[in-house]
Scaffold this motif. Structure first.
Motif, short mmCIF file in Angstrom:
data_model
loop_
_atom_site.label_atom_id
_atom_site.label_comp_id
_atom_site.label_asym_id
_atom_site.label_seq_id
_atom_site.Cartn_x
_atom_site.Cartn_y
_atom_site.Cartn_z
N PHE A 7 64.72 73.86 67.92
CA PHE A 7 64.28 72.85 66.95
C PHE A 7 63.31 73.47 65.95
N LEU A 8 62.31 74.21 66.45
CA LEU A 8 61.32 74.84 65.56
C LEU A 8 61.98 75.84 64.61
N ILE A 9 62.92 76.61 65.11
CA ILE A 9 63.64 77.56 64.25
C ILE A 9 64.43 76.82 63.18
N GLY A 10 65.17 75.78 63.59
CA GLY A 10 65.97 75.01 62.64
C GLY A 10 65.12 74.31 61.59
N PHE A 11 64.02 73.71 62.03
CA PHE A 11 63.14 73.02 61.08
C PHE A 11 62.47 74.01 60.13
N THR A 12 62.13 75.19 60.62
CA THR A 12 61.56 76.23 59.76
C THR A 12 62.56 76.64 58.69
N ILE A 13 63.80 76.83 59.08
CA ILE A 13 64.84 77.20 58.10
C ILE A 13 65.03 76.10 57.07
N ILE A 14 65.06 74.85 57.51
CA ILE A 14 65.20 73.71 56.58
C ILE A 14 64.03 73.69 55.60
N CYS A 15 62.82 73.91 56.10
CA CYS A 15 61.64 73.91 55.22
C CYS A 15 61.71 75.04 54.19
N ILE A 16 62.11 76.22 54.61
CA ILE A 16 62.21 77.36 53.69
C ILE A 16 63.25 77.08 52.61
#
Length: 163
Positions: A7-16
């Protein structure tokens, strides 16, 4: 790897991706200022709440950071600052107070609902002596301070001059 880390990896990618897509080229400097201003606010506030034992972040994207810094690196230093960038860049400055109040409630409510969801259904956030309304209040206060600093920064900046 656990669901929480994915989840943290996916949300980080979405934010970037959202930063690249929705921050106008002429506002990149402003985005950096907003990002750093909010980190200046969330660093001591996050440390204080964790050290007081009010909130806990058991799972981190980078687990070794939890040894020294018990705050959530992902939330305090990346996700919330990204929210603050969009909050201030798209702030309805010339609208009446009702629209502005709705904007504050909407953005702070989004972030608070996300945190409550994560607290209830994942191991990313654990409230001890913390509640959702403290999150909402602190998010609003942080956004007010951050946007005030941004307005102060913009007031002294004159495009086209270099000193």
């Amino acid at each position: 790897m656990s669901f929480e880390r994915w989840f943290l990896i996916g949300f980080t990618i979405i934010c970037i991706i959202s930063l690249f897509k929705f921050v106008p080229k002429d506002k990149k400097r402003d985005a950096w200022v907003l990002f750093l201003f909010l980190q200046l606010i969330t660093w001591p506030a996050g440390l204080f709440t964790v050290e007081q034992g009010w909130i806990e972040y058991p799972i981190q994207l980078l687990p070794q950071t939890n040894e020294y810094n018990k705050t959530s690196f992902s939330f305090e230093f990346f996700f919330f600052p990204v929210v603050a960038i969009f909050f201030s860049l798209y702030f309805p400055r010339r609208k009446n107070w009702k629209i502005i109040l709705l904007y504050y409630v909407g953005i702070a409510g989004f972030f608070t609902i996300l945190e409550v969801f994560l607290e209830r259904y994942t191991a990313l956030v654990k409230y001890k002596e913390w509640t959702w309304y403290w999150s909402f209040i602190t998010v609003v206060i942080s956004l007010v301070i951050n946007d005030s600093c941004y307005k102060w920064f913009k007031k002294g900046f004159k495009p086209g001059t270099s000193e």
